[in-house]
Design a protein around this motif. Structure first.
Motif, PDB file in Angstrom:
ATOM      1  N   ASP A 169     -21.415   1.552  -5.628  1.00  0.00           N
ATOM      2  CA  ASP A 169     -20.615   0.854  -4.624  1.00  0.00           C
ATOM      3  C   ASP A 169     -19.238   0.469  -5.149  1.00  0.00           C
ATOM      4  O   ASP A 169     -18.601  -0.460  -4.651  1.00  0.00           O
ATOM      5  N   TRP A 170     -18.735   1.199  -6.138  1.00  0.00           N
ATOM      6  CA  TRP A 170     -17.487   0.823  -6.795  1.00  0.00           C
ATOM      7  C   TRP A 170     -16.293   0.787  -5.846  1.00  0.00           C
ATOM      8  O   TRP A 170     -15.356  -0.010  -6.043  1.00  0.00           O
ATOM      9  N   GLU A 171     -16.302   1.607  -4.793  1.00  0.00           N
ATOM     10  CA  GLU A 171     -15.152   1.652  -3.893  1.00  0.00           C
ATOM     11  C   GLU A 171     -14.948   0.331  -3.154  1.00  0.00           C
ATOM     12  O   GLU A 171     -13.845   0.044  -2.690  1.00  0.00           O
ATOM     13  N   GLN A 172     -15.991  -0.487  -3.064  1.00  0.00           N
ATOM     14  CA  GLN A 172     -15.850  -1.779  -2.410  1.00  0.00           C
ATOM     15  C   GLN A 172     -14.998  -2.753  -3.236  1.00  0.00           C
ATOM     16  O   GLN A 172     -14.549  -3.773  -2.716  1.00  0.00           O
ATOM     17  N   ASP A 173     -14.783  -2.429  -4.503  1.00  0.00           N
ATOM     18  CA  ASP A 173     -13.918  -3.256  -5.357  1.00  0.00           C
ATOM     19  C   ASP A 173     -12.435  -2.949  -5.175  1.00  0.00           C
ATOM     20  O   ASP A 173     -11.580  -3.710  -5.654  1.00  0.00           O
ATOM     21  N   LEU A 174     -12.106  -1.863  -4.511  1.00  0.00           N
ATOM     22  CA  LEU A 174     -10.717  -1.396  -4.501  1.00  0.00           C
ATOM     23  C   LEU A 174      -9.710  -2.390  -3.915  1.00  0.00           C
ATOM     24  O   LEU A 174      -8.570  -2.456  -4.394  1.00  0.00           O
ATOM     25  N   PRO A 175     -10.053  -3.191  -2.885  1.00  0.00           N
ATOM     26  CA  PRO A 175      -9.054  -4.136  -2.373  1.00  0.00           C
ATOM     27  C   PRO A 175      -8.464  -5.046  -3.447  1.00  0.00           C
ATOM     28  O   PRO A 175      -7.261  -5.335  -3.428  1.00  0.00           O
ATOM     29  N   ALA A 176      -9.273  -5.479  -4.402  1.00  0.00           N
ATOM     30  CA  ALA A 176      -8.764  -6.364  -5.456  1.00  0.00           C
ATOM     31  C   ALA A 176      -7.734  -5.672  -6.329  1.00  0.00           C
ATOM     32  O   ALA A 176      -6.851  -6.332  -6.897  1.00  0.00           O
ATOM     33  N   HIS A 177      -7.826  -4.357  -6.422  1.00  0.00           N
ATOM     34  CA  HIS A 177      -6.964  -3.622  -7.344  1.00  0.00           C
ATOM     35  C   HIS A 177      -5.731  -3.014  -6.673  1.00  0.00           C
ATOM     36  O   HIS A 177      -4.805  -2.594  -7.373  1.00  0.00           O
ATOM     37  N   LEU A 178      -5.701  -3.010  -5.337  1.00  0.00           N
ATOM     38  CA  LEU A 178      -4.476  -2.610  -4.638  1.00  0.00           C
ATOM     39  C   LEU A 178      -3.694  -3.826  -4.139  1.00  0.00           C
ATOM     40  O   LEU A 178      -2.615  -3.692  -3.565  1.00  0.00           O
ATOM     41  N   PHE A 179      -4.229  -5.014  -4.409  1.00  0.00           N
ATOM     42  CA  PHE A 179      -3.659  -6.260  -3.886  1.00  0.00           C
ATOM     43  C   PHE A 179      -2.236  -6.487  -4.385  1.00  0.00           C
ATOM     44  O   PHE A 179      -1.352  -6.910  -3.634  1.00  0.00           O
ATOM     45  N   PHE A 180      -1.991  -6.205  -5.660  1.00  0.00           N
ATOM     46  CA  PHE A 180      -0.652  -6.407  -6.210  1.00  0.00           C
ATOM     47  C   PHE A 180       0.360  -5.519  -5.488  1.00  0.00           C
ATOM     48  O   PHE A 180       1.461  -5.968  -5.128  1.00  0.00           O
ATOM     49  N   ALA A 181       0.010  -4.266  -5.274  1.00  0.00           N
ATOM     50  CA  ALA A 181       0.933  -3.353  -4.601  1.00  0.00           C
ATOM     51  C   ALA A 181       1.227  -3.818  -3.184  1.00  0.00           C
ATOM     52  O   ALA A 181       2.369  -3.706  -2.703  1.00  0.00           O
ATOM     53  N   LEU A 182       0.220  -4.347  -2.493  1.00  0.00           N
ATOM     54  CA  LEU A 182       0.460  -4.841  -1.136  1.00  0.00           C
ATOM     55  C   LEU A 182       1.375  -6.064  -1.145  1.00  0.00           C
ATOM     56  O   LEU A 182       2.291  -6.169  -0.322  1.00  0.00           O
ATOM     57  N   LEU A 183       1.133  -6.998  -2.062  1.00  0.00           N
ATOM     58  CA  LEU A 183       2.022  -8.156  -2.161  1.00  0.00           C
ATOM     59  C   LEU A 183       3.430  -7.719  -2.548  1.00  0.00           C
ATOM     60  O   LEU A 183       4.420  -8.312  -2.095  1.00  0.00           O
ATOM     61  N   ALA A 184       3.529  -6.676  -3.367  1.00  0.00           N
ATOM     62  CA  ALA A 184       4.840  -6.138  -3.711  1.00  0.00           C
ATOM     63  C   ALA A 184       5.536  -5.598  -2.470  1.00  0.00           C
ATOM     64  O   ALA A 184       6.753  -5.753  -2.310  1.00  0.00           O
ATOM     65  N   HIS A 185       4.794  -4.972  -1.581  1.00  0.00           N
ATOM     66  CA  HIS A 185       5.391  -4.474  -0.339  1.00  0.00           C
ATOM     67  C   HIS A 185       5.861  -5.625   0.554  1.00  0.00           C
ATOM     68  O   HIS A 185       6.902  -5.511   1.217  1.00  0.00           O
ATOM     69  N   VAL A 186       5.107  -6.719   0.568  1.00  0.00           N
ATOM     70  CA  VAL A 186       5.569  -7.901   1.309  1.00  0.00           C
ATOM     71  C   VAL A 186       6.876  -8.399   0.699  1.00  0.00           C
ATOM     72  O   VAL A 186       7.830  -8.728   1.406  1.00  0.00           O
ATOM     73  N   HIS A 187       6.923  -8.459  -0.623  1.00  0.00           N
ATOM     74  CA  HIS A 187       8.113  -8.925  -1.332  1.00  0.00           C
ATOM     75  C   HIS A 187       9.314  -8.011  -1.072  1.00  0.00           C
ATOM     76  O   HIS A 187      10.433  -8.488  -0.839  1.00  0.00           O
ATOM     77  N   LEU A 188       9.088  -6.703  -1.105  1.00  0.00           N
ATOM     78  CA  LEU A 188      10.187  -5.744  -0.996  1.00  0.00           C
ATOM     79  C   LEU A 188      10.596  -5.458   0.443  1.00  0.00           C
ATOM     80  O   LEU A 188      11.782  -5.259   0.732  1.00  0.00           O
ATOM     81  N   PHE A 189       9.601  -5.437   1.361  1.00  0.00           N
ATOM     82  CA  PHE A 189       9.869  -4.929   2.701  1.00  0.00           C
ATOM     83  C   PHE A 189       9.569  -5.926   3.822  1.00  0.00           C
ATOM     84  O   PHE A 189       9.832  -5.630   4.990  1.00  0.00           O
ATOM     85  N   GLY A 190       8.969  -7.071   3.489  1.00  0.00           N
ATOM     86  CA  GLY A 190       8.842  -8.135   4.471  1.00  0.00           C
ATOM     87  C   GLY A 190       7.588  -8.123   5.318  1.00  0.00           C
ATOM     88  O   GLY A 190       6.522  -7.669   4.897  1.00  0.00           O
ATOM     89  N   GLU A 191       7.739  -8.619   6.542  1.00  0.00           N
ATOM     90  CA  GLU A 191       6.609  -8.991   7.389  1.00  0.00           C
ATOM     91  C   GLU A 191       5.720  -7.819   7.801  1.00  0.00           C
ATOM     92  O   GLU A 191       4.574  -8.035   8.198  1.00  0.00           O
ATOM     93  N   ALA A 192       6.212  -6.607   7.727  1.00  0.00           N
ATOM     94  CA  ALA A 192       5.425  -5.451   8.180  1.00  0.00           C
ATOM     95  C   ALA A 192       4.103  -5.325   7.426  1.00  0.00           C
ATOM     96  O   ALA A 192       3.143  -4.738   7.959  1.00  0.00           O
ATOM     97  N   TYR A 193       4.028  -5.869   6.225  1.00  0.00           N
ATOM     98  CA  TYR A 193       2.818  -5.728   5.405  1.00  0.00           C
ATOM     99  C   TYR A 193       1.997  -7.009   5.313  1.00  0.00           C
ATOM    100  O   TYR A 193       0.995  -7.043   4.594  1.00  0.00           O
TER     101      TYR A 193
END
Length: 262
Positions: free
Chosen positions: A218-242
């Motif tokens: 069930d390792w794929e269920q862990d993936l949200p924790a490991h893409l979280f930084f990139a998503l927050l980076a998109h909020v930082h770089l590109f704003g409300e869309a993310y």
């Protein structure tokens, strides 16, 4: 030899050197094709020019196997970078990231990467959104994702660090890595980023990876924790869309941690 020049006069000092060092470090184990650095300057890199081809299932499986071998090559510690300063983000507006070395993944990910970035986007997330994001960071800090699927702990892996699908160039020699934010991290970081916006033959990449380095079912269920930084980076770089995606990911991180007993 035909070359490709990557140039940004507005890039921060050290950006080109950091990318060059990252590419060379990723190439060292000869685990997966990495674009070759020919020359670096203050604000530019000269790289071997790559010719793209259509991706195939076979190439995707080999990419997965190569990534597993790359990760298994290891790193001196979590957060270690082959260059200092280190950066994350596009050529037009990268931002610096910590190079502080940590002994364990939760300190590196929660306190070194996620919390400083979440604090920068508090206003964009809104009060309720920031509270949810902060709760997700807390469960990561508590060790819910130190291992995989709640099992054991991970040693630092040699990771690309920004492996969304646009940073994989499919060539006749195989899928080739470009544009890294290389560091010592968790092996699921790269796999999570490949899943974030979708990569060609993603399931074949995952199949090749797990054939080379088996993972819990069930390792794929862990993936949200490991893409979280990139998503927050998109909020930082590109704003409300993310913002909605970032908050939804935080909720998934919390729910997964609850299911794992954290």
């Amino acid at each position: 030899m035909d070359d490709f020049v990557k140039r940004s006069p507005n890039a921060p000092a050290g950006y080109a050197a950091a990318e060059a060092a990252g590419l060379r470090w990723l190439a060292e184990p000869r685990a997966v094709p990495v674009v070759e650095v020919l020359e670096e300057g203050r604000d530019e890199l000269r790289l071997v020019r790559l010719e793209s081809v259509e991706p195939t299932a076979d190439a995707a499986r080999e990419l997965g196997r190569g990534l597993a071998r790359l990760h298994d090559a290891g790193a001196p510690g979590f957060g270690w970078s082959p260059a200092e300063p280190a950066f994350f983000g596009p050529l037009e507006k990268p931002f610096p990231v910590s190079t502080r070395v940590e002994d364990d993944f939760p300190d590196f990910w929660a306190e070194g990467r996620l919390r400083p970035l979440a604090d920068k986007v508090t206003r964009t997330l809104g009060a309720d959104g920031h509270d949810t994001v902060d709760e997700a960071i807390d469960v990561i800090a508590d060790g819910a994702y130190d291992g995989i699927s709640g099992q054991g702990t991970e040693e630092p892996s040699r990771v690309h660090g920004d492996l969304w699908s646009g940073n994989v160039l499919w060539t006749a020699a195989g899928a080739t890595l470009i544009d890294p934010a290389a560091h010592g991290g968790h092996r699921l970081e790269d796999l999570a980023l490949l899943s974030l916006f979708g990569a060609p033959f993603l399931e074949e990449i995952f199949a090749g990876y797990t054939a080379e380095h088996p993972l819990p079912g069930d390792w794929e269920q862990d993936l949200p924790a490991h893409l979280f930084f990139a998503l927050l980076a998109h909020v930082h770089l590109f704003g409300e869309a993310y913002v909605d995606q970032a908050i939804g990911t935080a909720e998934a991180i919390i729910a997964r941690a609850d299911a794992l007993g954290f």
